[in-house]
Design a protein around this motif. Structure first.
Motif, mmCIF file in Angstrom:
data_model
loop_
_atom_site.group_PDB
_atom_site.id
_atom_site.type_symbol
_atom_site.label_atom_id
_atom_site.label_comp_id
_atom_site.label_asym_id
_atom_site.label_seq_id
_atom_site.Cartn_x
_atom_site.Cartn_y
_atom_site.Cartn_z
ATOM 1 N N MET A 1 9.561 -7.710 -8.988
ATOM 2 C CA MET A 1 9.775 -6.284 -8.793
ATOM 3 C C MET A 1 10.206 -5.656 -10.112
ATOM 4 O O MET A 1 11.124 -6.138 -10.764
ATOM 5 N N ILE A 2 9.520 -4.584 -10.485
ATOM 6 C CA ILE A 2 9.829 -3.877 -11.731
ATOM 7 C C ILE A 2 10.513 -2.558 -11.388
ATOM 8 O O ILE A 2 9.999 -1.786 -10.573
ATOM 9 N N GLN B 1 0.804 -1.224 0.000
ATOM 10 C CA GLN B 1 0.000 0.000 0.000
ATOM 11 C C GLN B 1 0.839 1.277 0.000
ATOM 12 O O GLN B 1 0.400 2.306 -0.502
ATOM 13 N N SER B 2 2.031 1.209 0.568
ATOM 14 C CA SER B 2 2.818 2.438 0.785
ATOM 15 C C SER B 2 3.265 3.059 -0.527
ATOM 16 O O SER B 2 3.340 2.376 -1.549
ATOM 17 N N PRO B 3 3.584 4.349 -0.496
ATOM 18 C CA PRO B 3 4.127 4.992 -1.688
ATOM 19 C C PRO B 3 5.453 4.359 -2.103
ATOM 20 O O PRO B 3 6.154 3.784 -1.268
ATOM 21 N N PHE B 4 5.761 4.448 -3.373
ATOM 22 C CA PHE B 4 6.993 3.820 -3.852
ATOM 23 C C PHE B 4 7.703 4.742 -4.824
ATOM 24 O O PHE B 4 7.107 5.696 -5.350
ATOM 25 N N TRP B 5 8.963 4.443 -5.056
ATOM 26 C CA TRP B 5 9.785 5.250 -5.960
ATOM 27 C C TRP B 5 10.665 4.342 -6.821
ATOM 28 O O TRP B 5 11.336 3.464 -6.290
ATOM 29 N N ARG B 6 10.647 4.529 -8.105
ATOM 30 C CA ARG B 6 11.483 3.864 -9.115
ATOM 31 C C ARG B 6 11.219 2.367 -9.239
ATOM 32 O O ARG B 6 11.597 1.729 -10.209
ATOM 33 N N GLU B 7 10.633 1.764 -8.224
ATOM 34 C CA GLU B 7 10.529 0.324 -8.214
ATOM 35 C C GLU B 7 9.215 -0.058 -7.563
ATOM 36 O O GLU B 7 8.800 0.579 -6.605
ATOM 37 N N VAL B 8 8.578 -1.105 -8.109
ATOM 38 C CA VAL B 8 7.295 -1.501 -7.519
ATOM 39 C C VAL B 8 7.195 -3.022 -7.492
ATOM 40 O O VAL B 8 7.654 -3.710 -8.408
ATOM 41 N N VAL B 9 6.632 -3.531 -6.380
ATOM 42 C CA VAL B 9 6.430 -4.971 -6.245
ATOM 43 C C VAL B 9 5.053 -5.324 -6.802
ATOM 44 O O VAL B 9 4.038 -4.787 -6.363
ATOM 45 N N ILE B 10 5.051 -6.207 -7.787
ATOM 46 C CA ILE B 10 3.809 -6.625 -8.444
ATOM 47 C C ILE B 10 3.516 -8.072 -8.069
ATOM 48 O O ILE B 10 4.401 -8.933 -8.100
ATOM 49 N N ALA C 1 8.533 -13.256 -20.962
ATOM 50 C CA ALA C 1 8.968 -11.895 -21.312
ATOM 51 C C ALA C 1 10.367 -11.931 -21.916
ATOM 52 O O ALA C 1 10.641 -11.246 -22.905
ATOM 53 N N ARG C 2 11.232 -12.748 -21.336
ATOM 54 C CA ARG C 2 12.598 -12.856 -21.883
ATOM 55 C C ARG C 2 12.570 -13.375 -23.307
ATOM 56 O O ARG C 2 13.333 -12.920 -24.161
ATOM 57 N N SER C 3 11.679 -14.314 -23.571
ATOM 58 C CA SER C 3 11.605 -14.861 -24.928
ATOM 59 C C SER C 3 11.185 -13.783 -25.910
ATOM 60 O O SER C 3 11.411 -13.892 -27.109
ATOM 61 N N GLN C 4 10.584 -12.701 -25.396
ATOM 62 C CA GLN C 4 10.170 -11.582 -26.236
ATOM 63 C C GLN C 4 11.151 -10.407 -26.149
ATOM 64 O O GLN C 4 10.841 -9.302 -26.576
ATOM 65 N N GLY C 5 12.320 -10.661 -25.532
ATOM 66 C CA GLY C 5 13.342 -9.611 -25.484
ATOM 67 C C GLY C 5 13.141 -8.586 -24.378
ATOM 68 O O GLY C 5 13.634 -7.470 -24.468
ATOM 69 N N VAL C 6 12.433 -8.965 -23.333
ATOM 70 C CA VAL C 6 12.219 -8.033 -22.223
ATOM 71 C C VAL C 6 12.619 -8.699 -20.903
ATOM 72 O O VAL C 6 12.165 -9.809 -20.597
ATOM 73 N N GLN C 7 13.494 -8.043 -20.159
ATOM 74 C CA GLN C 7 13.815 -8.490 -18.794
ATOM 75 C C GLN C 7 12.837 -7.737 -17.899
ATOM 76 O O GLN C 7 13.056 -6.586 -17.546
ATOM 77 N N ALA C 8 11.737 -8.402 -17.553
ATOM 78 C CA ALA C 8 10.586 -7.688 -16.996
ATOM 79 C C ALA C 8 10.694 -7.390 -15.512
ATOM 80 O O ALA C 8 9.974 -6.528 -15.000
#
Lengths: 456, 130, 485
Positions: A425-426, A379-388, A402-409
């Protein structure tokens, strides 16, 4: 032979001057039975051209930032590095000089150290900074040792389990050999629980380690906890991200005594984990026990302002087993890069960089939260990074797709937190464009679910 | 104090016993010889008042730019006074090591023994041989 | 040509309103920090200098010219192995796919990097003669500390927690006793003989059932190979202790003799010295350690392993001491070491040591005519001269000679180390210097010794500054810039 100078004629002349007939004779102080009787098990020499081919081949089997779109964070971040940083720091006079033992021919490095130390103090509100330590984790350890050395009779070190797990592991590795006890306080909501801390804070606690933002990217008002710690005369250590200070309060404002942090985001490349930059700055009261090199201002014999290494009696080459730390070689080159980076950013550049991080990570978080599959975990505010949180509980499958599509997610949290095995975590820096963020969101929301894959 | 009446550690601390307010007080400092060897002092760390010390204990440190020397207590006793102003005025130590450059005062028992310490002549002899 | 304006402090060059780095317009909806972070939001504007890009470039470019460096000068700083830093290493370590790898990339995305690191582990193990490697430590001193923790974990496992004594020769680097103290060991100093070797009688009298580790630098800090190393190792092993080798001087023995073969159980490398990493004004370094097989279970995690032709990071090691830093290690330094090892190859590495020792002995042979040397017959890659005779006779100190050398265009050797030699001048030429440079250095030293003491006390006089007041700097330290009030 790649980098040698001596011609066969030189060798003969030099041997004659020494009074021997062969190079082997020079090694006659090594008992013969200790000589290695075979060649080293190392390939034959490669020319520069061959080596370039070999390294390019190795590089081609890695997925760097040029190959994959990167949303990885968890302690190391893909911030933009201006060309000026690379250009200036790779000048040979910086690159191939060493610790400034001779101040007369090291004023460049010494002045850079002094400027770096001042910049770090300006950012953190502290009184004194050293010239760098190895990385954020070892800086945190050094801060704990520094704090505890000023706290006779106290044995406990309190850390939240929202402190970077690798930093906690490093503290554990070292403190097991000391009389200090490391206590980890759970953070069920991701942030600090004032009551849990109140229960633990007593006169046996020497220091507390708080981090802002914490490992999950969460931002908390830490003033109440630091005030509580101060009531029990604990030293407050703040693990801080320097770029976040563009939008977040100065650690001095929440009563930190020793600030540490990972300086990699300040203009330093990711290079698979190091070398990075350990930052340590503190209040004046600790100055005589600060680990590492410090540059100080003085005048030379002509009265000209100049800089020298100062307070050296703290250090291992003088105090030996009583030194405040064993560190000698630190991260001079990366402190230089950080100084150049901060000089280029200035107050508005750093603020805007931090604002971009806030805006862009919120954009991703909001989009994902609108989907059926994902939830913002805390719930808390976050900066630069978020836990999904992946409600389909298939983080490994999702990230592999995602990696198979060229994205380190993102970075999966199962490595460190059993209770967060359905979370990842993104990290989103100012480098990411809206188009890239939309690509990430689309990829994640349209990723096949485990059930779909098994039916396929 | 008169150096000739003092006693010495081989590590260059001096001690003199005086009576203050009916108590036996040991005054401790370091010698001119030590100060010469150390050259320009830059810092000094001193104990807290109240610290209980035994003879041979380390009670503080003096630092020059590139050396640190521990200070060893010559006698058993409890620290009753610490010459704090010295820390900001290290020149004073060099100017008058046996007087205004005293470092700490200890409360010692009535039968304090100085027998294990060097007297003036023995100490000077040691310095001459160094 | 000195630009005094541009080398004022950046804080003095700054002017409100100047900007260098400009960001693109934010292409997502803006957010308001104070609304999101509340009490944790920044309250006032950052206090940082404001500069234009040109300010920054001219400032730091001019600062760089105030340094001596390996690229510009002979840098015979004993114990530091200031060899040439190959430019190809810089280009190769900066390749995309090497420099831009995030440390949390999963193994399948970094197979090339893991293979490189795995190969480097193999090479280091072979050079050391010690089979198990951790690349994690961040510097030589950090490697020492790590190995000492490995030793403690080993003894704990054996139920020998009482082994807390570490033996260190009096000629050792200060990091040795400092590292030992950090791990909770007590240090006992072992005397050196006049020739710089370990005093065996003193060693025998101090070894006991509490001895954990003997930390030895071989070749020693005096640049001499410890001929009795086998005997020393047998003594320590017989008492149940371990031998740690400080690898600072590996540049003398690559492919010639191996620490594992002469009795060491653990060691660190200084890749930034031995394998040519840039020194960067004081780092980065790295401090990989190699140990015997029985110590392998205690090494830090993670390590690179090869399984079925695939490379992976191994985290599962129940007896490991744990992590000693974040992420994998100082990979950037390790990559350069890898390039250096391959550019030289097995024969080239041996030639590195041969030429390092040749250059040092040549300098020794020529210089001992002007300066007494501790062991004048022979040295390894470096040697220690002494100015104590000059000091007694003419009042010329090691510091005077060091300072005057700067005027002659040479970086000074290491002075006043090791502590066992009065007025020590420790000279390490490295293999990447020519005979002409060494000759010029000898001539400079000879000329300097011919100068008057006063001339030397007044030196250096061609450098940007001369003999800074270190006493005032330490008495009333000024450690950050503050605006004039």
């Amino acid at each position: 032979m790649a980098y040698l100078f001596n011609t066969s004629q030189d060798i003969q002349q030099m041997l004659a001057a020494i009074g021997v007939t062969s190079i082997d004779e020079l090694f006659d102080t090594i008992p013969k039975e200790l000589w290695l009787a075979r060649d080293l098990a190392i390939p034959a020499a490669m020319s520069e051209l061959e080596l370039t081919g070999h390294m390019s081949e190795l590089a081609s089997r890695n997925k760097g930032l040029e190959r994959d779109l990167c949303f990885l964070g968890a302690g190391a971040y893909d911030h933009f590095i201006p060309a000026v940083v690379d250009h200036l720091s790779s000048r040979g006079e910086f690159y191939t000089s060493y610790t400034p033992y001779q101040p007369e021919v090291s004023q460049g490095n010494l002045q850079v150290m002094f400027e770096y130390e001042t910049l770090i103090c300006q950012l953190t509100g502290m009184d004194v900074s050293n010239a760098s330590l190895y990385d954020g984790a070892s800086a945190t350890l050094e801060a704990v040792l520094l704090a505890m050395s000023s706290q006779r009779g106290r044995t406990k070190v309190l850390v939240p389990n929202s402190l970077h797990p690798e930093y906690r592991q490093v503290l554990k590795s070292y403190l097991q050999w000391t009389n200090f006890e490391l206590l980890e306080i759970p953070c069920p909501d991701g942030t600090l629980d004032l009551e849990a801390w109140r229960m633990q804070l007593d006169s046996s606690v020497g220091c507390v380690v708080l981090s802002q933002p914490n490992f999950f990217g969460l931002v908390d008002d830490l003033s109440p906890i630091s005030a509580l710690a101060k009531q029990s005369d604990c030293v407050v250590i703040g693990v801080v991200d320097m770029i976040s200070l563009g939008v977040l309060a100065s650690p001095a404002d929440w009563n930190v005594d020793i600030v540490v942090g990972e300086g990699q985001p300040l203009g330093n490349p990711l290079q698979y984990g190091g070398p990075y930059l350990g930052i340590l700055a503190c209040r004046e009261q600790f100055v005589r026990r600060v680990p590492g090199r410090i540059a100080g201002q003085t005048v030379d014999r002509n009265g000209d302002r100049c800089w020298v290494l100062t307070l050296q009696t703290r250090e291992q080459h003088i105090r030996r087993e009583k030194a405040t730390s064993n560190i000698c070689t630190n991260q001079g080159l990366f402190a230089l890069r950080a100084a150049i980076y901060l000089a280029l950013q200035g107050p508005d550049g750093l603020r805007e960089t931090a604002e971009h991080c806030t805006a862009k990570v919120h954009y991703v978080a909001n989009q994902l939260a609108n989907s059926e599959r994902f939830k913002v975990r805390f719930q808390s505010p976050f900066w630069r990074e978020v836990v999904i949180q992946d409600l389909a509980d298939d983080v490994a499958g999702l990230l592999a797709y995602a990696r198979s599509q060229g994205v380190q997610a993102g970075v999966p949290l199962s490595n460190w937190y059993d209770e967060l095995s359905d979370c990842f975590m993104i990290a989103v820096t100012e480098k990411r464009t809206r188009q890239e963020l939309e690509r990430l969101v689309k990829l994640l929301t349209l990723a096949p679910r485990r059930s779909e894959l098994s039916h396929a | 104090m008169n150096p000739e009446t003092l006693r010495y550690n081989s590590s260059h601390e001096w001690v003199g016993i005086v009576e203050e307010n009916g108590e036996q007080i040991a005054i401790v400092g370091i010698t001119d010889f030590a100060l010469e060897q150390l050259t320009d002092l830059v810092y000094m760390a001193l104990p807290q008042v109240g610290t209980q010390l035994s003879a041979g204990d380390e009670f503080g440190e003096v630092e020059s730019v590139k050396a640190v020397s521990p200070l060893y207590c010559p006698v058993d006793g409890q620290v009753v006074e610490v010459h704090q102003e010295l820390v900001d005025n290290l020149e004073q130590l060099a100017q008058d090591p046996f007087g205004s450059g005293w470092i700490i005062k200890l409360r010692v028992g009535g039968n304090v023994s100085l027998d294990n310490l060097l007297d003036y002549d023995a100490y000077r002899k040691q310095c001459a041989e160094a | 040509m000195r630009n005094r304006q541009a080398t004022r402090l950046i804080f003095e060059l700054a002017k409100p309103g100047r900007r260098a780095n400009l960001l693109p317009k934010c292409d997502v909806p803006a957010t308001e920090a104070s609304e999101i972070y509340g009490a944790a939001a920044r309250k006032n504007r950052l206090n940082l200098p404001e500069l234009a890009e040109g300010d920054v470039v001219r400032h730091f470019t001019n600062l760089s010219t105030l340094n001596m460096s390996v690229d510009t000068h002979f840098y015979p700083l004993g114990s530091c192995t200031m060899k040439y830093n190959p430019k190809r290493n810089e280009r190769l370590a900066s390749l995309p796919g090497i420099v831009d790898l995030h440390p949390h990339l999963p193994s399948d995305s970094v197979q090339g990097m893991l293979e490189l690191l795995w190969r480097l582990q193999c090479y280091l193990a072979d050079i050391a003669g010690l089979p198990a490697v951790s690349l994690q430590p961040a510097a030589g001193a950090h490697g020492e500390l790590t190995a000492l923790m490995v030793a403690r974990a080993y003894f704990r496992d054996l139920g020998q927690m009482e082994r807390t004594q570490v033996l260190v020769p009096d000629s050792a680097h200060g990091t040795n006793p400092a590292s030992a103290a950090m791990v909770g060991y007590q240090t006992t100093t072992i005397r050196s003989c006049a020739d710089g070797s370990v005093d065996l009688d003193d060693l025998r009298s101090k070894i006991n059932s509490r001895t954990a580790v003997f930390m030895i630098t071989n070749p020693s800090t005096l640049g001499l190979f410890e001929a009795k190393i086998r005997e020393i190792a047998e003594l320590v092993h017989a008492a149940g202790g371990l031998i740690y080798l400080d690898g600072a001087n590996m540049n003398a023995i690559l492919g010639i003799t191996r620490p594992g073969d002469f009795g060491a159980d653990m060691m660190h490398f200084n890749p930034h010295k031995t394998f040519s990493g840039p020194h960067g004004g004081g780092g980065p370094g790295a401090g990989p350690i190699c140990v015997r097989e029985f110590l392998e279970p205690y090494l830090p995690i993670p390590r690179v392993v090869k399984r079925d032709g695939r490379f992976d990071l191994q985290f599962d090691a129940p007896k490991s001491i744990g992590r000693v830093r974040s992420f994998f290690g100082n990979v950037g330094v390790l990559v350069r070491a890898y390039c250096y090892i391959l550019a030289n190859g097995r024969e080239g590495l041996k030639a590195v040591s041969q030429h390092a020792v040749l250059n040092a002995n040549y300098l020794l042979a020529r210089l001992q005519r002007s300066l007494p040397v501790v062991n004048e017959r022979r040295c390894m890659h470096e040697f220690v001269a002494s100015a104590s005779k000059l000091k007694k006779e003419r009042g010329i100190t090691a510091l005077d000679i060091a300072k005057r050398l700067l005027d002659y265009g040479f970086h000074a050797p290491t002075v006043y180390f090791p502590l066992t030699v009065p007025e020590a001048i420790m000279i390490e030429p490295t293999e990447t210097e020519s005979k002409e440079t060494l000759d010029a250095f000898v001539e400079a030293v000879e000329q300097i010794i011919g100068e008057s003491a006063q001339q030397l006390h007044d030196s250096p006089n061609s450098t940007p500054i001369s003999r800074p007041d270190e006493v005032t700097a330490a008495r009333k330290p000024i450690m950050i810039w503050k605006p004039a009030s």
